[in-house]
Design a protein around this motif. Structure first.
Motif, PDB file in Angstrom:
ATOM      1  N   LEU A 141       1.086  -1.380  -0.118  1.00 11.36           N
ATOM      2  CA  LEU A 141       0.054   0.190  -0.039  1.00 11.36           C
ATOM      3  C   LEU A 141       0.696   0.950   0.082  1.00 11.36           C
ATOM      4  O   LEU A 141       1.527   1.437   1.362  1.00 11.36           O
ATOM      5  CB  LEU A 141      -1.046   0.019   1.252  1.00 11.36           C
ATOM      6  CG  LEU A 141      -2.082  -1.173   1.089  1.00 11.36           C
ATOM      7  CD1 LEU A 141      -2.982  -1.274   3.212  1.00 11.36           C
ATOM      8  CD2 LEU A 141      -2.908  -1.130   0.277  1.00 11.36           C
ATOM      9  N   GLU A 142       0.639   2.155  -0.862  1.00  7.96           N
ATOM     10  CA  GLU A 142       1.793   3.295  -0.976  1.00  7.96           C
ATOM     11  C   GLU A 142       0.852   4.199  -1.141  1.00  7.96           C
ATOM     12  O   GLU A 142       0.157   4.291  -2.114  1.00  7.96           O
ATOM     13  CB  GLU A 142       2.199   2.887  -2.051  1.00  7.96           C
ATOM     14  CG  GLU A 142       3.269   4.561  -3.284  1.00  7.96           C
ATOM     15  CD  GLU A 142       3.707   5.209  -1.615  1.00  7.96           C
ATOM     16  OE1 GLU A 142       5.342   4.321  -0.940  1.00  7.96           O
ATOM     17  OE2 GLU A 142       3.998   6.451  -1.843  1.00  7.96           O
ATOM     18  N   ALA A 143       1.095   5.856  -0.722  1.00  9.59           N
ATOM     19  CA  ALA A 143       0.178   6.911  -0.741  1.00  9.59           C
ATOM     20  C   ALA A 143       0.433   7.653  -1.641  1.00  9.59           C
ATOM     21  O   ALA A 143      -0.968   8.271  -2.226  1.00  9.59           O
ATOM     22  CB  ALA A 143       0.604   7.819   0.996  1.00  9.59           C
TER      23      ALA A 143
ATOM     24  N   ARG B 174      17.121  11.435  -3.096  1.00 13.04           N
ATOM     25  CA  ARG B 174      17.656  10.702  -1.487  1.00 13.04           C
ATOM     26  C   ARG B 174      19.441  10.139  -1.505  1.00 13.04           C
ATOM     27  O   ARG B 174      20.586  10.012  -1.968  1.00 13.04           O
ATOM     28  CB  ARG B 174      17.203  10.539  -0.616  1.00 13.04           C
ATOM     29  CG  ARG B 174      15.249  11.595  -0.466  1.00 13.04           C
ATOM     30  CD  ARG B 174      14.490  11.385  -0.262  1.00 13.04           C
ATOM     31  NE  ARG B 174      14.569  10.419   1.908  1.00 13.04           N
ATOM     32  CZ  ARG B 174      13.396   9.756   2.201  1.00 13.04           C
ATOM     33  NH1 ARG B 174      12.579   9.939   1.430  1.00 13.04           N
ATOM     34  NH2 ARG B 174      13.764   9.453   3.045  1.00 13.04           N
TER      35      ARG B 174
ATOM     36  N   ALA C 103      -3.364   4.562  -2.294  1.00 12.07           N
ATOM     37  CA  ALA C 103      -3.572   4.211  -0.817  1.00 12.07           C
ATOM     38  C   ALA C 103      -2.726   4.281   0.158  1.00 12.07           C
ATOM     39  O   ALA C 103      -1.706   4.255   1.219  1.00 12.07           O
ATOM     40  CB  ALA C 103      -3.305   2.660  -0.766  1.00 12.07           C
ATOM     41  N   GLU C 104      -3.277   5.091   1.307  1.00 16.58           N
ATOM     42  CA  GLU C 104      -2.656   5.765   2.329  1.00 16.58           C
ATOM     43  C   GLU C 104      -3.173   5.370   3.739  1.00 16.58           C
ATOM     44  O   GLU C 104      -4.214   5.479   4.015  1.00 16.58           O
ATOM     45  CB  GLU C 104      -3.382   7.389   2.417  1.00 16.58           C
ATOM     46  CG  GLU C 104      -2.168   8.118   3.898  1.00 16.58           C
ATOM     47  CD  GLU C 104      -2.827   9.866   3.609  1.00 16.58           C
ATOM     48  OE1 GLU C 104      -2.760  10.356   2.464  1.00 16.58           O
ATOM     49  OE2 GLU C 104      -2.002  10.592   5.284  1.00 16.58           O
ATOM     50  N   VAL C 105      -2.082   4.895   4.216  1.00 17.90           N
ATOM     51  CA  VAL C 105      -2.980   3.666   5.599  1.00 17.90           C
ATOM     52  C   VAL C 105      -2.653   4.717   6.419  1.00 17.90           C
ATOM     53  O   VAL C 105      -1.836   5.962   7.004  1.00 17.90           O
ATOM     54  CB  VAL C 105      -1.858   2.951   6.047  1.00 17.90           C
ATOM     55  CG1 VAL C 105      -1.816   3.022   7.460  1.00 17.90           C
ATOM     56  CG2 VAL C 105      -1.450   1.974   4.810  1.00 17.90           C
TER      57      VAL C 105
ATOM     58  N   VAL D 277      21.767  19.964  -0.420  1.00 10.54           N
ATOM     59  CA  VAL D 277      21.742  19.062  -1.042  1.00 10.54           C
ATOM     60  C   VAL D 277      21.907  19.917  -2.292  1.00 10.54           C
ATOM     61  O   VAL D 277      20.671  20.065  -2.545  1.00 10.54           O
ATOM     62  CB  VAL D 277      21.429  18.204  -0.819  1.00 10.54           C
ATOM     63  CG1 VAL D 277      21.999  17.089  -1.738  1.00 10.54           C
ATOM     64  CG2 VAL D 277      21.523  17.065   0.525  1.00 10.54           C
TER      65      VAL D 277
ATOM     66  N   ARG E  35      27.454  15.698  -6.381  1.00 10.53           N
ATOM     67  CA  ARG E  35      26.403  16.026  -5.586  1.00 10.53           C
ATOM     68  C   ARG E  35      27.201  16.353  -4.158  1.00 10.53           C
ATOM     69  O   ARG E  35      27.760  16.042  -4.105  1.00 10.53           O
ATOM     70  CB  ARG E  35      25.435  14.922  -4.581  1.00 10.53           C
ATOM     71  CG  ARG E  35      24.098  14.889  -5.262  1.00 10.53           C
ATOM     72  CD  ARG E  35      23.671  13.737  -5.094  1.00 10.53           C
ATOM     73  NE  ARG E  35      22.853  13.539  -3.766  1.00 10.53           N
ATOM     74  CZ  ARG E  35      22.229  12.952  -2.569  1.00 10.53           C
ATOM     75  NH1 ARG E  35      21.947  10.894  -3.547  1.00 10.53           N
ATOM     76  NH2 ARG E  35      21.342  12.703  -1.596  1.00 10.53           N
TER      77      ARG E  35
ATOM     78  N   ASN F 241      20.379   1.828   3.094  1.00 16.68           N
ATOM     79  CA  ASN F 241      21.420   0.563   3.863  1.00 16.68           C
ATOM     80  C   ASN F 241      20.732  -0.356   4.833  1.00 16.68           C
ATOM     81  O   ASN F 241      20.375  -1.422   4.487  1.00 16.68           O
ATOM     82  CB  ASN F 241      22.286   0.736   3.962  1.00 16.68           C
ATOM     83  CG  ASN F 241      22.902   0.556   1.924  1.00 16.68           C
ATOM     84  OD1 ASN F 241      23.208  -0.332   1.353  1.00 16.68           O
ATOM     85  ND2 ASN F 241      22.781   2.479   2.237  1.00 16.68           N
TER      86      ASN F 241
END
Ligand SMILES: Cc1cc2nc3c(=O)[nH]c(=O)nc-3n(C[C@H](O)[C@H](O)[C@H](O)COP(=O)(O)OP(=O)(O)OC[C@H]3O[C@@H](n4cnc5c(N)ncnc54)[C@H](O)[C@@H]3O)c2cc1C
Length: 603
Positions: free
Chosen positions: A35-37, A46, A132-134, A191, A228, A304
């Protein structure tokens, strides 16, 4: 809640950690719903550094070659000082004996998630749901309830397991009331990504550079498409001021002066925190990745360690789904991975931060001298790089996961001999000893706080199980915790009360209780052994001279508890050999590994 007889698994969050867990489960044929918002996978810039253990995990998942193809290899990194002068170059080829990937891979985290999505598309058991935000998760009896935003009182999912990988602001963690304690640094980080190639300005520049300039410290790192630069910013400056194009140019020009403006493709400001969740496992919910721990990006450890969490979480769930004790699965995962976060990642990343911003000239010089000496000594360089590349942490975590998921005492309380062979199964033994009695390394344990570091180094190098003895009068519970952390396989204690304390404190250590047979008759030694067995000892070890009558008496007193003797196998007459057959463990002090030099003596 159950699909095809298996509990359903919901992964919350499709970041690098949630996606790694999903692929690990899917690869084992386990149905999983992610489920990913967000409306799609994130593309933000990042993490970009993959350490060797993450590459090993990606190999297990069958995607390492594709990942490497998309990145660039950094076979070493550099420390640079004032005016970008080289202080030292750390060559990762000294890790060739430790890993098949003796380098860092620079590749953006979004490339990993997109790669995993392509692989998951071929898995019929995987549902990947975007938007789908939990909102919250509730723990129930045997199942967790997952509520999406707008669900009201009825959950959208009832799951056998929930993996909360929903990032630093985790709704899963917050809804379970798990504290996220730690600190926020006064500095934020700026950054900046530029297409300018710094290799044109600085000779022999490595793909990763830690700049120890007290006035302008930071990191300069090459990704597949950019360089970077990461700078700390003054707490008094607003994000608007910092992101102003003139300010960005000034920071880059301070790094290396160019006659023209830098081509800037991206810039952003991050707050930095060091925080760890109070627990990584509650009921049927495991927390992983940034949902469980966050740290500063110096050393590239956040993602990691999250990937290592995902790997361990999959192991724990597979163990539980194969009939293992679910509580043990959760406790083992939570304990092992929280220790890794606290004792490895938080410690290393904070030390990097402290050292890089060190303003005191003498301290800075000491750090600098230490780095130079380390880089110039391959043995020290290897030890150092095993830590910075997270190999040491991963190996420790893996051994502890294996041991933790191999119960010393099963719920059914199988006979002690069986418990012992279970416990021994995963101990790494030298090949030539496969048919003979096992040789244990025996250490006199020192009651000094630093001893676990030394022990960890010893256990990492030992080819036999390491047994540590608790010194008389020691705090047994504290010693047990320290030895477990240091990967000791068994602990040797004397006396029923010490045995009881060790049993109460241990999670996965074997407890060996010693009885001194010198000058005592068979019946009194047998009585002492029975008392220790009653206290819960896994093995009774006899010290002092042992003869056949004595061993037979003790064996009769504690028929279900394996016996060990500290005499060498060559001096054991029949029927001792018979009694010892099936024992599986012989503490052979004559062949013991000497701890001298590794662990300071207790005195
Ligand atoms: C500048 C910078 C540089 C970094 N460099 C490195 C590096 O080189 N190496 C390294 O190891 N780490 C690095 N990190 C850290 C790394 O980015 C994170 O540790 C990593 O992204 C964590 O992955 P994750 O999957 O746990 O969380 P995230 O990447 O945050 O993913 C969480 C996912 O969950 C989704 N989500 C959030 N809330 C919900 C919800 N309620 N319901 C459903 N879905 C939800 C989000 O949309 C997101 O897709 C860096 C961090 C920063 C800021």
């Amino acid at each position: 809640m159950s699909e095809g007889g298996r509990p359903s698994i919901v992964v919350v969050g499709a970041g690098p950690v949630g996606m790694t867990a999903a692929l690990g489960l899917a690869g084992q044929g386990v149905p999983v719903t992610v489920l990913e918002a967000g409306a799609d996978l994130a593309t933000e810039t990042r993490a970009s550094t993959f350490h060797p253990p993450s590459l090993g995990i990606m190999r297990e998942l069958g995607i390492v070659d594709e990942l490497i193809e998309m990145g660039i290899k950094a076979p070493g990194f550099q420390y640079r000082g004032y005016n970008r002068q080289l202080i030292a170059h750390l060559d990762m080829s000294v890790l060739e004996q430790d890993t098949d990937y003796p380098y860092r891979l620079h590749c953006e985290q979004s490339k990993l998630t997109h790669l995993i999505r392509r692989h998951l598309e071929h898995s019929p058991n995987v549902t990947l749901r975007f938007g789908a935000e939990v909102e919250r998760v509730e723990i129930g009896t045997g199942a967790a309830r997952v509520f999406l935003a707008g669900d009201g009182f009825e959950p959208s999912y009832t799951a056998g397991w929930v993996l909360g990988a929903d990032g630093a602001n985790s709704a899963v963690r917050r809804s379970l009331g798990v504290a996220f304690e730690g600190i926020t640094y006064p500095e934020r980080f700026l950054v900046i990504s530029t297409t300018h190639d710094f290799c044109d300005d600085i000779p022999d520049l490595a793909p990763v550079n830690y700049v120890y300039d007290p006035a302008d410290w930071g990191v300069l790192l090459r990704t597949p498409s950019h360089w970077r630069a990461l700078f700390p910013i003054d707490p008094g400056q607003s994000s608007e001021e910092v992101l102003d194009p003139d300010h960005i140019q000034a920071r880059l020009q301070g790094l290396v002066t160019l006659p023209e403006p830098y081509p800037v493709v991206h810039s952003t400001v991050y707050a930095l925190h060091q925080r760890v969740a109070a627990t990584f496992g509650l009921g049927q919910v495991l927390l992983l990745g940034d949902a469980a721990h966050i740290n500063n990006p110096l050393g590239g450890m956040g993602m990691n360690s999250g990937i290592q969490d995902a790997h361990a979480a999959v192991q724990a769930l597979l163990y539980a789904m194969a009939g293992g004790d679910p509580k043990r699965a959760v406790e083992t995962y939570a304990r092992v991975r929280r220790d890794a976060a606290m004792l490895d990642v938080q410690k290393s990343s904070h030390r990097n931060y402290e050292q890089m911003r060190e303003a005191d000239a003498r301290q800075r010089e000491a750090v600098r001298a230490n780095i130079v000496e380390t880089a110039n000594d391959p043995r020290r360089a290897r030890a150092y790089l095993r830590v910075t590349s997270m190999l040491a942490s991963f190996e420790t975590s893996q051994r502890r996961m294996r041991r933790g998921l191999t119960p010393v005492r099963g719920a059914a309380q199988q006979p002690a001999g069986q418990r012992l062979s279970d416990a021994l199964r995963d101990w790494s033994l030298p090949r030539q000893d496969d048919t003979g009695p096992l040789t244990a390394a025996v250490l006199a344990a020192a009651e000094v706080p630093s001893c676990s570091d030394d022990l960890a180094a010893l256990t990492a190098g030992a080819r036999v199980p390491v047994v540590a003895a608790v010194a008389a009068g020691a705090d047994v519970a504290a010693a047990v915790a320290r030895f477990e952390r240091a990967n000791v396989s068994a602990i040797e204690v004397a006396g029923a009360s010490s045995t009881r304390a060790a049993i109460a404190a241990r999670n996965d250590l074997l407890v060996i209780a010693t009885v001194d047979a010198s000058g005592a008759g068979p019946s009194s030694v047998g009585k002492a052994a029975a008392e220790l067995a009653e206290a819960g000892a896994d093995v009774i070890a006899l010290t002092g001279p042992a003869n056949g009558a004595l061993l037979e008496a003790v064996h009769r007193a504690v028929p279900h508890v394996p016996l060990a003797t500290t005499a060498g196998s060559d001096v054991l007459p029949e029927p001792l050999g018979l009694i010892l057959a099936g024992v599986g463990l012989l503490l052979d002090r004559s062949a013991a590994l000497s701890a001298t030099g590794a662990v300071p003596s207790a005195s």
